[in-house]
Design a protein around this motif. Structure first.
Motif, PDB file in Angstrom:
ATOM      1  N   ASN A  47       3.207  -6.803  11.310  1.00 15.49           N
ATOM      2  CA  ASN A  47       2.151  -6.363  10.390  1.00 15.49           C
ATOM      3  C   ASN A  47       2.748  -5.667   9.163  1.00 15.49           C
ATOM      4  O   ASN A  47       3.957  -5.670   8.955  1.00 15.49           O
ATOM      5  CB  ASN A  47       1.156  -5.455  11.129  1.00 15.49           C
ATOM      6  CG  ASN A  47       1.823  -4.175  11.639  1.00 15.49           C
ATOM      7  OD1 ASN A  47       2.910  -3.794  11.188  1.00 15.49           O
ATOM      8  ND2 ASN A  47       1.177  -3.516  12.580  1.00 15.49           N
ATOM      9  N   ALA A  48       1.899  -5.050   8.345  1.00 17.92           N
ATOM     10  CA  ALA A  48       2.352  -4.441   7.091  1.00 17.92           C
ATOM     11  C   ALA A  48       3.386  -3.333   7.328  1.00 17.92           C
ATOM     12  O   ALA A  48       4.304  -3.162   6.526  1.00 17.92           O
ATOM     13  CB  ALA A  48       1.148  -3.880   6.334  1.00 17.92           C
ATOM     14  N   ASP A  79       0.846  -1.163   0.000  1.00 20.93           N
ATOM     15  CA  ASP A  79       0.000   0.000   0.000  1.00 20.93           C
ATOM     16  C   ASP A  79       0.901   1.238   0.000  1.00 20.93           C
ATOM     17  O   ASP A  79       1.737   1.407   0.878  1.00 20.93           O
ATOM     18  CB  ASP A  79      -0.845  -0.109   1.278  1.00 20.93           C
ATOM     19  CG  ASP A  79      -1.766   1.062   1.476  1.00 20.93           C
ATOM     20  OD1 ASP A  79      -1.367   2.192   1.152  1.00 20.93           O
ATOM     21  OD2 ASP A  79      -2.881   0.827   1.947  1.00 20.93           O
ATOM     22  N   ALA A  80       0.722   2.088  -1.008  1.00 14.49           N
ATOM     23  CA  ALA A  80       1.611   3.247  -1.151  1.00 14.49           C
ATOM     24  C   ALA A  80       1.535   4.163   0.067  1.00 14.49           C
ATOM     25  O   ALA A  80       2.539   4.763   0.478  1.00 14.49           O
ATOM     26  CB  ALA A  80       1.268   4.017  -2.420  1.00 14.49           C
ATOM     27  N   ARG A 128       4.246   6.391   4.959  1.00 13.71           N
ATOM     28  CA  ARG A 128       4.276   6.624   6.411  1.00 13.71           C
ATOM     29  C   ARG A 128       5.484   5.941   7.043  1.00 13.71           C
ATOM     30  O   ARG A 128       6.147   6.488   7.912  1.00 13.71           O
ATOM     31  CB  ARG A 128       2.975   6.140   7.067  1.00 13.71           C
ATOM     32  CG  ARG A 128       1.992   7.304   7.288  1.00 13.71           C
ATOM     33  CD  ARG A 128       0.667   6.827   7.825  1.00 13.71           C
ATOM     34  NE  ARG A 128      -0.078   6.103   6.799  1.00 13.71           N
ATOM     35  CZ  ARG A 128      -1.141   5.336   7.019  1.00 13.71           C
ATOM     36  NH1 ARG A 128      -1.583   5.170   8.264  1.00 13.71           N
ATOM     37  NH2 ARG A 128      -1.757   4.730   6.023  1.00 13.71           N
ATOM     38  N   VAL A 129       5.774   4.739   6.551  1.00  9.20           N
ATOM     39  CA  VAL A 129       6.929   4.015   7.093  1.00  9.20           C
ATOM     40  C   VAL A 129       8.226   4.756   6.768  1.00  9.20           C
ATOM     41  O   VAL A 129       9.102   4.911   7.629  1.00  9.20           O
ATOM     42  CB  VAL A 129       6.961   2.563   6.561  1.00  9.20           C
ATOM     43  CG1 VAL A 129       8.296   1.900   6.843  1.00  9.20           C
ATOM     44  CG2 VAL A 129       5.822   1.753   7.191  1.00  9.20           C
TER      45      VAL A 129
END
Lengths: 439, 439
Positions: A223-224, A32-33, A38-39
């Motif tokens: 998680n992702a 997910d872009a 955010r990461v």
């Protein structure tokens, strides 16, 4: 509310089989872009602001407000107290599982993880030195899916490899600590533990902060956000793998009680709605019997909602022409967990090329391997067993080649090296080799 | 034009040492956002349009206009002809290097890469099956830095592992083929070869196209586009490592002829202006002697411009208090290539924890290891030797755990597994274990 678990019924002789099979297997690892961005921001912020950033994100995402990083460290006393506070049967189960996991990984190190060398006819020494990593970080998910067994499965191989500094991170949303996780850290011999998680924990381990020591490698599922952060710091530190949803594939010849197989399919499906449970069998009546057991047993399962959705959306009972075809299909799937539920599992095992772990015979339920048989339960998912391996001692070791060319060896090798080096236009390489040749 | 190679002179007793040392070592692996975006676009396009996209990018970036993918495949006959067309000494050098690289990797497989298993006291079988990957892609850089030795170093370990399908890609800008590279592919037993490169080649190997088969893992070095593409497809396929600039660190006790050491430093510096050559020695007079040899030998070197820039910008001659301190500094650097140029290399080797390859004694020039000693020359750079290893047979193998729980074993393990599974709230796991327990 009533739940129905209706795995797809497929048959390899159907004209539609390839299409339906591909559709069932389809799972997109696309990222997910928005999460990616955010990461990236969190990583950059932790790299820049260190502890202050980790404190901010921990307050924001985990609802855990503390005044200093020291408050986020779990002391050895606290881990020990968690262990001592457990009911006896849990203490014994943790210790017994840890003992078996340790022996297995010791055997693994002895079989495939020791230094080696030899001398050739010219007296030149060639080999590899195998050494442990200095310091590793273990990510343990927190919140509702907190798995103490994962603490054992990550920390024990690191210990057996000889890693002297094992740092565990585990998020504790709203400050709620899971005593089994803390106890497992005590049993596994984790050296330091912090109650942080998410991308900020990965960043802290990869870059280091004033409080969190920089590690050489980060292992463990998440998680992702965690997966994306691990992928981004890969190269600066080592990482294990990016885990997708868990899967089980059962190859059955029809000799195992059908309720055992139904429960084995449940044990995968209950993890997650995206988990995948597939049964391959050449006997249609046996597939019917397993479906009846699924229907009978489902209402008893506390996690029946997840199981029903996982089996209906992603599960399949597949009729094959024979066991050979079932093995060939299994190789195409390259499953994380592969049960060979057959009276004669050693007949089929040599045909199985790609799988994270192979469970042989009716008594070997996947769940025994998940907790305490000894082998690691961190396994390659989503077909990556085609090229990757269970977490193991080798993930916490690295190798250095050893070369000691004898004077006699330098005379022979020098000529070969010089010819090839001149051929590549690297005269410095050629001259360095030639200088060792006696005139 | 006159070139000057002036590596920094540092001493560990200087107050400024830590600062100067950190500055010399600094190298940023930060990626260029523009490159990242272009690579993402190329990957998406190849995934979507397959061969057509590969043809377009090959025309655009390599100036190679062909009407079909078939024209981009190198036939086995062409590889063989390239080998047969080489001067005898090059043919013999390639064959001799391949033979030694093969024996070394066979020893590596035997020492650390075979399946193993054992039975515990309950008759439960535990072990790991080691199997080769089915198909791998080898990226070979083309153009001015085309290294036939890299073809051997990538393809031979794959062969020894038992990989049945080794696909080589090598860009040939303007259609210019390097006969040594083609000959090396023939000697190493590459199965298919295509004249494509860049991110488009990585994409074709990772996703597969009508012409290029999808592989399980991609190895081999490349430019920033290739490195970025490999990092992006990691997870869908395996990759080896992301290589940074090459480095050599020489630990000298002053007993090696200083011109040998000077040439060893050149042999790294000549690769690339970003390459790093460092010499550590407790004898200041020896450092002076090496600098004199650098000055004397530099004018003779065809690649003197690159060598001078690399040594002046990134090189260092460092005076240490003693050899022990030199070893400790080496561990902080974790160099790709580490020469222990000492009369007594086995005294220091046990102190060296982190290095891609360790070259022991004055006769072991790095260049012998680069071409033909036997060990792999694909090594971890930029300090990643702290957690990663030389390319090896293990990169072309993967492991599957084997577990066969006996009926007796299931009685004992079932209880432990059930306690832990209930503790994690996974009742399906617990029930699957309990079903195997006799009542």
């Amino acid at each position: 509310m009533e739940f129905v678990a209706a795995p797809a019924r497929l048959s390899t002789t159907d004209a539609q089989f390839e299409h339906d099979f591909a559709q069932r297997l389809h799972w997109s690892a696309d990222t997910d872009a928005a999460i990616e961005q955010r990461v990236a921001d969190i990583l950059a912020d932790v790299q820049k602001r260190g502890d202050a950033a980790v404190l901010d994100y921990t307050a924001r995402f985990d609802g855990l407000q503390v005044s200093s990083m020291a408050a986020l460290e779990l002391s050895k006393q606290e881990l020990k107290a968690a262990f001592e506070g457990l009911p006896t049967e849990q203490r014994e189960a943790l210790e017994s599982a840890a003992r078996r996991v340790r022996s297995y990984h010791e055997a693994q190190k002895k079989a495939n993880g020791e230094s080696w060398s030899y001398r050739d006819e010219d007296g030149t020494l060639l080999g590899q030195k195998v050494t442990p990593l200095d310091r590793v970080g273990i990510y343990v998910p927190g919140g509702k899916a907190a798995y103490p067994s994962s603490v054992l499965m990550n920390a024990i191989p690191a210990h057996v490899a000889g890693v002297e500094d094992i740092i565990m991170v585990v998020p504790t949303p709203q400050g709620v600590k899971n005593p089994l996780v803390l106890a497992a850290a005590y049993v596994a011999g984790v050296h330091r533990a912090f109650t942080i998680g998410g991308a900020q924990a990965v960043a802290a381990l990869a870059y280091g902060t004033a409080t969190i020591p920089k590690v050489d490698k980060i292992t463990g599922p998440g998680n992702a956000y965690v997966a994306s952060a691990k992928k981004r710091v890969f190269g600066l530190v080592g990482i294990d793998m990016i885990a997708g949803p868990s899967e089980i594939l059962v190859l059955a010849d029809g000799s195992t009680p059908p309720d055992w197989v139904a429960m084995d399919l449940f044990s995968q499906a209950e993890h997650d709605e995206l988990a995948q449970s597939i049964l391959l069998c050449p006997d249609a009546a046996y597939l019917d019997a397993v479906q009846r057991e699924i229907d009978r047993l489902l209402p008893e399962m506390p996690r029946k909602a997840i199981i029903a959705k996982s089996l209906s959306d992603r599960g399949a009972l597949i009729l094959t022409r024979d066991m050979e075809e079932a093995c060939a299909l299994s190789n195409r799937i390259a499953p994380e967990h592969l049960e060979v539920s057959s009276r004669d599992p050693h007949r089929w095992e040599p045909l199985l090329k790609h799988a994270g772990a192979i469970f042989l015979g009716a008594y070997t339920s996947e769940s025994l391997g998940d907790y305490c048989a000894g082998p690691n339960h961190v396994l390659p998912t989503s077909g990556t067993a085609r090229f990757s391996s269970p977490l193991g001692v080798y993930d916490f070791q690295k190798r250095s080649s050893l070369i000691e060319v004898s004077e006699a060896g330098a005379q022979v090798l020098g000529k070969t090296a010089a010819v090839l080096a001149y051929g590549e236009g690297l005269q410095g390489h050629a001259r360095a080799a030639e200088m060792r040749i006696k005139r």
